[in-house]
Motif scaffolding. Structure first.
Motif, short mmCIF file in Angstrom:
data_model
loop_
_atom_site.label_atom_id
_atom_site.label_comp_id
_atom_site.label_asym_id
_atom_site.label_seq_id
_atom_site.Cartn_x
_atom_site.Cartn_y
_atom_site.Cartn_z
N GLY A 1 -4.42 7.76 -2.76
CA GLY A 1 -4.43 7.97 -1.30
C GLY A 1 -3.72 9.26 -0.93
N SER B 1 -1.53 5.98 -8.56
CA SER B 1 -0.96 7.19 -9.17
C SER B 1 -0.42 6.87 -10.57
CB SER B 1 0.19 7.72 -8.33
OG SER B 1 -0.20 7.94 -7.02
N THR C 1 0.83 -1.20 0.00
CA THR C 1 0.00 0.00 0.00
C THR C 1 0.87 1.26 0.00
OG1 THR C 1 -1.81 1.08 1.12
CG2 THR C 1 -0.24 0.00 2.53
N LEU D 1 -5.72 2.69 0.34
CA LEU D 1 -6.89 3.20 -0.34
C LEU D 1 -7.63 2.17 -1.17
CD1 LEU D 1 -8.02 6.11 -0.34
CD2 LEU D 1 -7.46 6.03 -2.74
N THR D 2 -6.93 1.54 -2.10
CA THR D 2 -7.59 0.64 -3.03
C THR D 2 -7.97 -0.65 -2.32
OG1 THR D 2 -6.20 1.59 -4.76
CG2 THR D 2 -7.35 -0.44 -5.29
N1 LIG Z 1 6.90 11.61 -3.37
C1 LIG Z 1 6.23 10.73 -4.11
N2 LIG Z 1 4.95 10.46 -3.82
C2 LIG Z 1 4.29 9.55 -4.57
C3 LIG Z 1 4.91 8.88 -5.66
N3 LIG Z 1 3.99 8.03 -6.18
C4 LIG Z 1 2.86 8.18 -5.46
N4 LIG Z 1 3.02 9.09 -4.49
C5 LIG Z 1 2.05 9.51 -3.46
O1 LIG Z 1 1.91 8.45 -2.53
C6 LIG Z 1 0.56 8.37 -2.04
C7 LIG Z 1 -0.02 6.97 -2.29
O2 LIG Z 1 -0.14 6.77 -3.69
P1 LIG Z 1 -1.21 5.77 -4.32
O3 LIG Z 1 -1.04 5.86 -5.79
O4 LIG Z 1 -2.57 5.99 -3.77
O5 LIG Z 1 -0.65 4.37 -3.76
P2 LIG Z 1 -1.26 2.90 -3.96
O6 LIG Z 1 -0.11 2.00 -4.23
O7 LIG Z 1 -2.35 2.91 -4.96
O8 LIG Z 1 -1.83 2.57 -2.51
P3 LIG Z 1 -3.05 1.59 -2.09
O9 LIG Z 1 -4.22 1.89 -2.96
O10 LIG Z 1 -3.29 1.91 -0.66
O11 LIG Z 1 -2.55 0.18 -2.26
C8 LIG Z 1 -0.19 9.49 -2.74
O12 LIG Z 1 -0.22 10.59 -1.88
C9 LIG Z 1 0.65 9.78 -3.98
O13 LIG Z 1 0.50 11.11 -4.41
C10 LIG Z 1 6.28 9.19 -5.95
O14 LIG Z 1 6.91 8.64 -6.86
N5 LIG Z 1 6.88 10.11 -5.13
#
Ligand SMILES: Nc1nc2c(ncn2[C@@H]2O[C@H](COP(=O)(O)OP(=O)(O)OP(=O)(O)O)[C@@H](O)[C@H]2O)c(=O)[nH]1
Ligand SMILES: [Mg+2]
Length: 256
Positions: free
Chosen positions: A24, A10, A4, A30-31
């Protein structure tokens, strides 16, 4: 796939320009559903289906790893039954994580067992959060990840790639690589559809079962030592005794 908060959603939003992809913005994962997004790749002319999945280390209390495995498996079996194979699997990992902890290892273990070694060449380990480390630090971690935690996956043919979240091209390059791969089935699909195993007896299911056994054993031990403590306690210490008994009650419920 991936833990997660590693940037899966993103990445999909950047790739598809689809603002309905939920990202998130706090510590909660989130997902929670397997979600399908479509896009037309202008370079190749291919229609592409991108699938977002919840990570196995979700911090929410409302969904268990077993429920997540069920959802992912259900999706994969539907694909299998429609004779649709997977071109690639992207495993997300934050290069900025200083440690590769228990949760991260468990997540990779589940992923490995879902895929099976035959599908390793269809894996891209995509490192994210490069903006949070110096290049030097990032490169050092990348080498470490390649030689240790993802060593067997890399030996099996997986490719390491870096993602820059400010560039759509970065995401498209991952897709371009995946489009060159020969589509594959995953181990869990074949274990269920060809070997007729039930989910609990698949390689991935067994990893979860081991995990549950480990937690149960820990609880049993805690319960036993708590019981001893209560037995040896003097009558005078009524309030502490009551506290410990409540703790025991709670543990017993958890165990059940
Ligand atoms: N600094 C930084 N932040 C990032 C990057 N990629 C994503 N984020 C941030 O990290 C947070 C989580 O990103 P998500 O894309 O929701 O992550 P996820 O893997 O889908 O998470 P789950 O749905 O919970 O499994 C968000 O606030 C994004 O904006 C990155 O490369 N660098
Ligand atoms: Mg997500």
């Amino acid at each position: 796939m991936g833990s997660t908060g590693t940037g899966k959603s993103s990445f999909i939003q950047l790739l598809t320009n689809n603002t309905s992809v939920k990202i998130g913005n706090n510590l909660d994962s989130l997902t929670s559903e397997v979600q399908v997004f479509r896009l037309l790749d202008h370079t190749s002319g291919h229609n592409i289906v991108v699938v977002d999945t919840p990570g196995f280390d979700d911090s929410r209390s409302d969904i268990t790893d077993t429920a997540i495995l069920k959802k992912i498996t259900e999706f994969l079996l539907n694909q299998y039954d429609e004779q649709r194979k997977l071109n690639g699997l992207i495993y997300f990992h934050r290069v900025s994580d200083p440690r590769f902890g228990g949760q991260a290892s468990r997540n990779v273990k589940m992923f490995r067992n879902l895929c099976g070694t035959n599908a390793y060449r269809n894996i891209v380990v995509l490192t994210t959060f490069w903006d949070r480390v110096s290049m030097e630090e990032g490169l050092m971690r990348e080498e470490q990840l390649k030689s240790t935690f993802f060593g067997d996956i890399v030996t099996g043919g997986a490719r390491f790639m870096r993602h820059d979240r400010s560039s759509q091209l970065s995401a498209l390059q991952v897709i371009a690589h995946i489009l060159m791969l020969a589509p594959t089935n995953l181990q869990i699909q074949e274990e269920i559809r060809i070997e007729n195993r039930i989910l609990e007896d698949t390689s991935a299911g067994l990893v979860l079962r081991e995990e549950v056994e480990r937690v149960l054993e820990k609880h049993r031990q805690e319960l036993a030592s708590l019981g001893k403590e209560i037995d040896t306690m003097k009558q005078s210490n009524e309030s502490l005794k009551k506290e410990l008994e409540e703790e025991r009650e709670e543990l017993q419920q958890h165990l059940a």
